[in-house]
Design an enzyme around this catalytic site. Structure first.
Site, PDB file in Angstrom:
ATOM      1  N   SER A 167       0.857  -1.185   0.000  1.00 52.80           N
ATOM      2  CA  SER A 167       0.000   0.000   0.000  1.00 52.80           C
ATOM      3  C   SER A 167       0.887   1.227   0.000  1.00 52.80           C
ATOM      4  O   SER A 167       2.042   1.174   0.452  1.00 52.80           O
ATOM      5  CB  SER A 167      -0.894   0.016   1.252  1.00 52.80           C
ATOM      6  OG  SER A 167      -1.535   1.264   1.416  1.00 52.80           O
ATOM      7  N   TYR A 180      -1.901  -0.699  10.554  1.00 58.13           N
ATOM      8  CA  TYR A 180      -1.995  -1.042   9.131  1.00 58.13           C
ATOM      9  C   TYR A 180      -0.762  -0.571   8.369  1.00 58.13           C
ATOM     10  O   TYR A 180      -0.171  -1.331   7.588  1.00 58.13           O
ATOM     11  CB  TYR A 180      -3.258  -0.405   8.539  1.00 58.13           C
ATOM     12  CG  TYR A 180      -3.419  -0.628   7.058  1.00 58.13           C
ATOM     13  CD1 TYR A 180      -3.892  -1.837   6.564  1.00 58.13           C
ATOM     14  CD2 TYR A 180      -3.110   0.376   6.144  1.00 58.13           C
ATOM     15  CE1 TYR A 180      -4.052  -2.045   5.209  1.00 58.13           C
ATOM     16  CE2 TYR A 180      -3.263   0.181   4.774  1.00 58.13           C
ATOM     17  CZ  TYR A 180      -3.731  -1.034   4.317  1.00 58.13           C
ATOM     18  OH  TYR A 180      -3.880  -1.234   2.970  1.00 58.13           O
TER      19      TYR A 180
END
Length: 275
Positions: A167, A180
Site C-alpha cells: 500500500s 496497518y
C-alpha cells in the site's frame, strides 16, 4: 475509457475494462487470496477472462463460492476462459496455505501465480492500538503474505510469479492507521527479501501499492466529504482509482513482459506518493 459519474461524488468515475491481453498467461494457474469481493474478486475475474485457471480463496467460503459462480457465469460467452474454483483459507495458518497450494496443483495440474491479496484495515489512534489489534493485523497482513509465498514456492516451477499487496501506506503516515501502515511497510520489505531468496528458484516476487481505490476499504473516505476533498487534493489525478486499474499492473507483473522484474513495488496511486 473513463467518464465522470456526476457532481454528487466528484471522486468517483466509471472505468472501462482493461483490454490488455497476455497470450503467455493462457492455460496457467493462479491462487488469489481474499478473492470473495473487492480487488480480489476483480483479480480472479480478470485472470480467468484471460485463460488462467484460478483458485479463489477467502475466509468467507460462502461468499467465495457465490463469487466464483458469478465469475464463471459471466465468462460463459468468453472464448476459452479459465475457470474459478472456490476455496476457504485462513491466511494466518501456514498449514491452510499449504493445503491451498496442493489443491491448486490437484485441480489444475500446475501452479504458476500466487497473489497474496487478503488483508485487514483496522483503525486506532497510535496510543490506543491494543495488543490484540497489532497481533491480528500482523498475523493477517504480514504472516499471511509470508505463509502464502512459502507455500507457493514449494509448488511452483521456475518462471512462477508471486505478487503481494502492499500500500502507499507503507511509505505514508495515515492517522489512526498505525498498525496497518506498519504491516504494509513490512510487506514491502518482505517482498524484497523473498525476491532475493526465491530468485534462486527462478521465482519472481513483486508487490503492488494501491492508493485511494474505489473499494469497501475506502468507503470511509467517500462517505466523509472532508476526507474525500483531502484525498482528491493530494492525488494529482484528482480522482479515486478503480480495482480494474490495479488489475492492469498485476497482469503485467505476472506476465512474461515482466520476466526480468523482481523485488519491486509498483505504486498505483494516481501520483499521491509524490505530493
Amino acid at each position: 475509457m473513463t467518464t465522470a459519474t456526476g457532481a454528487s461524488n466528484p471522486g468517483r468515475v466509471e472505468h472501462g475494462r482493461i483490454e490488455v491481453v497476455h497470450p503467455d498467461m493462457v492455460g496457467k494457474a493462479a491462487v488469489v487470496t481474499g478473492a470473495a469481493r473487492g480487488m480480489g474478486a476483480v483479480f480472479a475475474a480478470g485472470l480467468a477472462a484471460r485463460g488462467v485457471d484460478v483458485l479463489g480463496a477467502d475466509i468467507n467460503d460462502e461468499q467465495m463460492t457465490a463469487t466464483a459462480a458469478q465469475i464463471n457465469a459471466d465468462l460463459a460467452g468468453v472464448e476459452k476462459p479459465g475457470r474459478v474454483v472456490a476455496a476457504r483459507v485462513d491466511v494466518t495458518s501456514a498449514d491452510e496455505h499449504e493445503a491451498l497450494a496442493q489443491r491448486a496443483v490437484a485441480e489444475f495440474g500446475r501452479l504458476d501465480f500466487w497473489i497474496n491479496n487478503a488483508g485487514i484495515f483496522p483503525f486506532a489512534e497510535a496510543q490506543d492500538i491494543s495488543p490484540e489489534q497489532i497481533s491480528a493485523v500482523l498475523d493477517v497482513n504480514v504472516e499471511g503474505v509470508l505463509f502464502g509465498a512459502q507455500a507457493a514456492a514449494r509448488h511452483m516451477r521456475p518462471g512462477g510469479a508471486i505478487v503481494n499487496m502492499s500500500s502507499v501506506s507503507a511509505v505514508r503516515v495515515r492517522r489512526g492507521r498505525g498498525a496497518y501502515c506498519t504491516s504494509k511497510a513490512a510487506v514491502a520489505h518482505l517482498t524484497e527479501s523473498l525476491a532475493v531468496e526465491l530468485g534462486d528458484k527462478g521465482i519472481r516476487v513483486n508487490s503492488i501499492a494501491p492508493g485511494y481505490i474505489d473499494t469497501e476499504m475506502t468507503r470511509w473516505v467517500q462517505e466523509d466529504p472532508a476526507a474525500l476533498a483531502h484525498a482528491l487534493e493530494v492525488v494529482p489525478l484528482h480522482r479515486l482509482g478503480s480495482p480494474e486499474e490495479v488489475l492492469g499492473p498485476l497482469l503485467f507483473l505476472l506476465s512474461d513482459s515482466a520476466r526480468y522484474v523482481t523485488g519491486h513495488s509498483i505504486a498505483v496511486d494516481g501520483g499521491s506518493r509524490h505530493v
